[in-house]
Design a protein around this motif. Structure first.
Motif, mmCIF file in Angstrom:
data_model
loop_
_atom_site.group_PDB
_atom_site.id
_atom_site.type_symbol
_atom_site.label_atom_id
_atom_site.label_comp_id
_atom_site.label_asym_id
_atom_site.label_seq_id
_atom_site.Cartn_x
_atom_site.Cartn_y
_atom_site.Cartn_z
ATOM 1 N N THR A 45 0.689 -1.195 0.120
ATOM 2 C CA THR A 45 0.004 0.177 -0.143
ATOM 3 C C THR A 45 0.891 1.398 -0.088
ATOM 4 N N ALA A 46 2.322 1.182 -0.278
ATOM 5 C CA ALA A 46 3.322 2.208 -0.026
ATOM 6 C C ALA A 46 3.470 3.159 -0.371
ATOM 7 N N ASP A 47 3.229 4.441 -1.028
ATOM 8 C CA ASP A 47 3.349 5.446 -2.155
ATOM 9 C C ASP A 47 4.881 6.328 -1.495
ATOM 10 N N ILE A 48 5.809 5.942 -1.043
ATOM 11 C CA ILE A 48 6.829 6.966 -1.072
ATOM 12 C C ILE A 48 7.952 5.510 -0.143
ATOM 13 N N HIS A 49 9.072 6.088 -1.284
ATOM 14 C CA HIS A 49 10.268 4.815 0.328
ATOM 15 C C HIS A 49 11.255 5.573 0.225
ATOM 16 N N PHE A 50 11.911 5.263 1.833
ATOM 17 C CA PHE A 50 13.075 5.891 1.946
ATOM 18 C C PHE A 50 14.387 4.924 2.192
ATOM 19 N N VAL A 51 15.664 5.233 1.804
ATOM 20 C CA VAL A 51 16.330 4.346 1.096
ATOM 21 C C VAL A 51 18.018 4.728 2.507
ATOM 22 N N ALA A 52 17.888 3.547 3.228
ATOM 23 C CA ALA A 52 19.068 3.496 3.848
ATOM 24 C C ALA A 52 19.978 2.934 4.242
ATOM 25 N N ASP A 53 21.159 2.720 4.827
ATOM 26 C CA ASP A 53 21.754 1.652 5.124
ATOM 27 C C ASP A 53 21.552 1.241 5.760
ATOM 28 N N ILE A 55 22.566 -1.776 9.466
ATOM 29 C CA ILE A 55 24.628 -1.971 10.285
ATOM 30 C C ILE A 55 24.981 -2.819 9.506
ATOM 31 N N ARG A 56 24.678 -2.941 8.639
ATOM 32 C CA ARG A 56 25.453 -4.224 7.689
ATOM 33 C C ARG A 56 26.129 -3.605 6.472
ATOM 34 N N ASN A 57 26.073 -1.940 6.760
ATOM 35 C CA ASN A 57 26.042 -1.140 4.743
ATOM 36 C C ASN A 57 25.471 -2.017 3.902
ATOM 37 N N GLU A 58 24.501 -2.793 3.648
ATOM 38 C CA GLU A 58 23.407 -2.874 2.772
ATOM 39 C C GLU A 58 22.367 -1.744 2.894
ATOM 40 N N SER A 59 22.224 -1.465 1.084
ATOM 41 C CA SER A 59 20.971 -0.366 0.864
ATOM 42 C C SER A 59 19.860 -0.899 0.930
ATOM 43 N N GLN A 60 18.666 -0.315 2.158
ATOM 44 C CA GLN A 60 17.753 -0.942 2.829
ATOM 45 C C GLN A 60 16.614 0.386 2.237
ATOM 46 N N LEU A 61 15.080 -0.733 1.418
ATOM 47 C CA LEU A 61 14.393 0.030 1.100
ATOM 48 C C LEU A 61 12.887 0.394 2.358
ATOM 49 N N LEU A 62 12.742 1.526 1.937
ATOM 50 C CA LEU A 62 11.442 1.264 3.603
ATOM 51 C C LEU A 62 10.434 1.630 3.762
ATOM 52 N N PRO A 63 9.193 1.467 3.165
ATOM 53 C CA PRO A 63 8.128 1.844 2.609
ATOM 54 C C PRO A 63 7.312 3.064 3.395
ATOM 55 N N ASN A 89 11.774 7.890 -4.183
ATOM 56 C CA ASN A 89 12.582 7.042 -3.077
ATOM 57 C C ASN A 89 13.012 8.257 -2.653
ATOM 58 N N ILE A 90 13.299 8.984 -1.160
ATOM 59 C CA ILE A 90 14.179 9.722 -0.152
ATOM 60 C C ILE A 90 15.502 8.756 0.149
ATOM 61 N N GLU A 91 16.236 9.036 -0.293
ATOM 62 C CA GLU A 91 17.747 9.201 0.705
ATOM 63 C C GLU A 91 17.893 9.295 1.679
ATOM 64 N N ILE A 92 17.679 8.697 2.734
ATOM 65 C CA ILE A 92 18.289 8.889 4.203
ATOM 66 C C ILE A 92 19.879 8.772 4.477
ATOM 67 N N CYS A 93 20.784 9.929 4.739
ATOM 68 C CA CYS A 93 22.323 9.579 5.646
ATOM 69 C C CYS A 93 22.807 9.692 5.927
ATOM 70 N N ASP A 94 21.857 9.971 7.433
ATOM 71 C CA ASP A 94 22.730 10.490 8.633
ATOM 72 C C ASP A 94 21.990 10.114 9.837
ATOM 73 N N VAL A 95 20.865 8.786 9.203
ATOM 74 C CA VAL A 95 21.167 7.867 10.429
ATOM 75 C C VAL A 95 20.695 6.168 9.176
ATOM 76 N N SER A 96 20.908 5.157 10.812
ATOM 77 C CA SER A 96 20.709 3.921 9.630
ATOM 78 C C SER A 96 19.519 3.626 9.338
ATOM 79 N N ALA A 97 18.666 2.513 9.038
ATOM 80 C CA ALA A 97 17.695 2.339 8.105
ATOM 81 C C ALA A 97 16.855 1.592 9.748
ATOM 82 N N GLU A 98 17.701 1.135 10.602
ATOM 83 C CA GLU A 98 16.881 0.517 11.776
ATOM 84 C C GLU A 98 16.435 1.076 12.726
#
Length: 289
Positions: A45-53, A55-63, A89-98
């Motif tokens: 149902t998501a209409d926006i996604h955030f992209v963040a790394d 703790i394993r430095n893997e890119s993760q998509l957060l709906p 997609n909105i990139e998040i660089c300052d905090v982890s995906a978790e």
């Protein structure tokens, strides 16, 4: 602060059909809240996604869902429904995906998983996006679990929210554990505003020499965190700004100030003369040993 409040069914969808069995307000509200929680990180149902790394430095998509984010965040409301930005997609660089995942949960549920490890990042995000429920949850967490490690984060929150009860509680913890607080990551990474409030406070028996050294370490850390080149200690003094003037050098012993002068060459000739005369005057009157 206003936290997210689930609305009754009739407000969202109009009056219930006559054939439906009557339900209590509590039951309806609980059901809506449970349904809302199911939308957290719901890809379908998501209409926006955030992209963040992670703790394993893997890119993760957060709906996520624009309308729900906009309800509790004026920043998201403006971005999605006034400025009408079209990104998917909105990139998040300052905090982890978790951490960002926990932040997103504050738009879907009342209680969120605040911990000692993520509270500072969550406060940062809550301030950045003006997210009320996240800020409220962080505030409650710090009130319930105030420690020497997180007291500077709580102090920041108390000044931002004008919460005098928390402000006084923070000062009590700082006063009781003064030297220890000065060595914490919370102090090293606190804002200029928090540093100023600590320097302005009338903490009993505060060690001015330890406070001065902690302020210099704070300035060095601040410059490094902001990737500002600093080749000499005078740059540290510049970073401190007006906070440098709030340090009570005259309250130091002659030996303590001699160490300051030797280790940290950041004083003008006029300042050295004035401070030394003040220290000598206090010593002559029996205030220094």
């Amino acid at each position: 602060m206003n936290s997210y409040r689930c609305l009754p069914n009739k407000v969202l969808f109009g009056a219930s059909p006559p054939t439906m069995a009557p339900t209590t307000t509590t039951t309806t509200t609980d059901t809506l809240c449970l349904n809302l929680q199911k939308l957290w990180l719901n890809e379908t149902t998501a209409d926006i996604h955030f992209v963040a790394d992670n703790i394993r430095n893997e890119s993760q998509l957060l709906p996520a869902h624009k309308c729900l984010l906009a309800v509790d965040s004026s920043v998201f409301y403006r971005r999605f429904f006034i400025d009408l930005e079209k990104e998917s997609n909105i990139e998040i660089c300052d905090v982890s995906a978790e951490v960002f995942s926990v932040f997103l949960s504050s738009f879907y549920q009342h209680k969120i998983a605040v911990t000692d490890r993520n509270v500072s990042d969550l406060i940062y995000l809550a301030k950045q996006y003006n997210a009320h429920n996240c800020m409220t949850q962080c505030e409650q967490f710090l009130k319930d679990k105030l420690t020497t490690e997180n007291v500077c984060y709580a102090f920041e929150l108390a000044t931002v929210c004008n919460d005098m009860q928390m402000y006084r509680s923070c000062l009590m913890v700082i006063e009781k554990n003064f030297r220890r607080v000065l060595t914490t990551n919370g102090f090293l990474h606190c804002s200029h505003n928090v540093l100023k409030h600590i320097l302005l406070s009338n903490i009993e028996n505060r060690d001015e020499f330890a406070l001065f050294e902690a302020c210099m370490h704070w300035a060095k850390t601040s410059l490094e965190r902001n990737n500002v080149e600093h080749n000499k200690m005078m740059d540290w003094r510049t970073e401190l700004g007006e906070c440098f003037e709030l340090i009570r050098f005259g309250a130091m012993t002659p030996l303590q100030f001699m160490k300051c002068e030797t280790i940290y060459p950041v004083f003008t000739t006029a300042e050295l003369t004035e401070i030394k005369l003040r220290i000598i005057s206090l010593a002559d009157n029996g205030f220094q040993t």
